[in-house]
Scaffold this active site. Sequence first.
Site, PDB file in Angstrom:
ATOM      1  CB  ALA A  93      -0.908  -0.018   1.216  1.00  0.00           C
ATOM      2  CG  ASN A  94       0.080   4.658  -1.864  1.00  0.00           C
ATOM      3  OD1 ASN A  94      -0.644   5.531  -1.418  1.00  0.00           O
ATOM      4  ND2 ASN A  94      -0.206   3.988  -2.992  1.00  0.00           N
ATOM      5  CG  HIS A  95       2.566   6.870   3.590  1.00  0.00           C
ATOM      6  ND1 HIS A  95       2.341   6.167   4.751  1.00  0.00           N
ATOM      7  CD2 HIS A  95       3.872   6.713   3.301  1.00  0.00           C
ATOM      8  CE1 HIS A  95       3.470   5.608   5.143  1.00  0.00           C
ATOM      9  NE2 HIS A  95       4.417   5.907   4.282  1.00  0.00           N
TER      10      HIS A  95
END
Length: 401
Positions: free
Chosen positions: A211-213
């Site tokens: 995932a990412n932020h």
Amino acid sequence: MTYSLEGKNIALGVTGSIACYKAVDLASKLVQLQANVDVLMTDAALQFLTPLNFAAITHRPVVTSMFDPESELSINHVVAAERADLVAVVPATANSLAKIAHGRADDPVSATILATRAPVLVAPAMDANMFDNTATQANVRLLEERGVYIAGPAEGRMASGLVGKGRLLEPSELVGHIRILLGHGGDLAGRKIVVSAGGTREAIDPVRVIANHSSGKMGYAIAEAARDRGAEAVIVSAPTALPNPTGVKVVKVNSALEMGHALDVECTGADAIVMAAAVADWRVAEIADQKVKKSGANNWTIDLVKNPDLIAGIHAEKLVKVGFAAESEDLIENARAKIQSKGLHFIVANDITAEDAGFAVDDNRVIILDREGSVERLPLMSKYDVGVEVLDRVKPLLRGG
Ligand code: PMT
């Protein structure tokens, strides 16, 4: 144009329902958004609340009678009606719906509705059986036919203890509906604006993801800004914790490939795509069917394959394409290269190493670069205001626009 409702005059008609307390919260939210709020109460509303509940929030006199010689508004009850940009009846009882539908004007709320030329929003709140009743349903239809905007009611538990359709919408939803109605006929009316938002998730196994932020805040704010200007706004959203904005279609996806399929569908016939999502460039080559066990190994190597470039792959005719660039170095050079490689009209670059802007926070500081080589540095502002700036630049590029 900003997120605020500064300069907007809203006449809030409060009628006698146990849900009156939500009207206090609504008035507070509208005042916080800098709207001028004139409150009008019926006798039945006065059974639940006092004028002071509202006056303390709106800092304006509350109209409670048609015949109060002390009140600037009630002597000439058309004042509130005339200066209103929108009249909202919240909550609207079955009785007040009936009165409004049949043109009665024997209390400050119904009189204001009859006297106004502003758009009218009615938010019903009543027992489910009363709402279901054919008389009430006929009144609702009559009002709709005349262009009155009916917000709700919602289904759920009511004061009587019964469960059904009759609950007043929550104040935050009502603010969304008020924004939609104020935006009718706005400068993006008749346009479909698709926005992607959030960080895509690439499954590794049934438990783990890459995932990412991205929180989705940037994309959701752009869609709300488009909605508020009258556009049909659609968000293709990777997982986020954000609530669905009122009046915006939200298509939920997980992975980059899912986002690509949803964008293909939504961009057909759309006027613009604004790609604010943080899309994973890579996905796991083979997603494990079962949770991968730790076994005895100290390392785990996962094979990744490249995801397609979603925005580059969208070729709908006359679609305005806007990208975002999340960069941690050489912001302008990297962003400029993406305009061409992705076939964009312009790109919005943000420095994701800044603490006060970029991922997850409410504000952003962006640089907008276009095909012709212009570079515009915008100051730190709310993500909604970034959305307004982006849409201001989309608008002249729209077909026939
Ligand atoms: O969601 P928030 O917490 O509010 O944060 C907002 C944000 C920082 C995520 C947002 O402002 C932002 O910068 N989004 C773009 C992030 C990104 O993926 O940048 P990129 O430089 O990797 O990609 C450039 C453009 O191509 C982007 O529009 C991206 O959506 C698109 N892209 C990227 C990869 C891919 N496979 N397909 C794409 O379409």
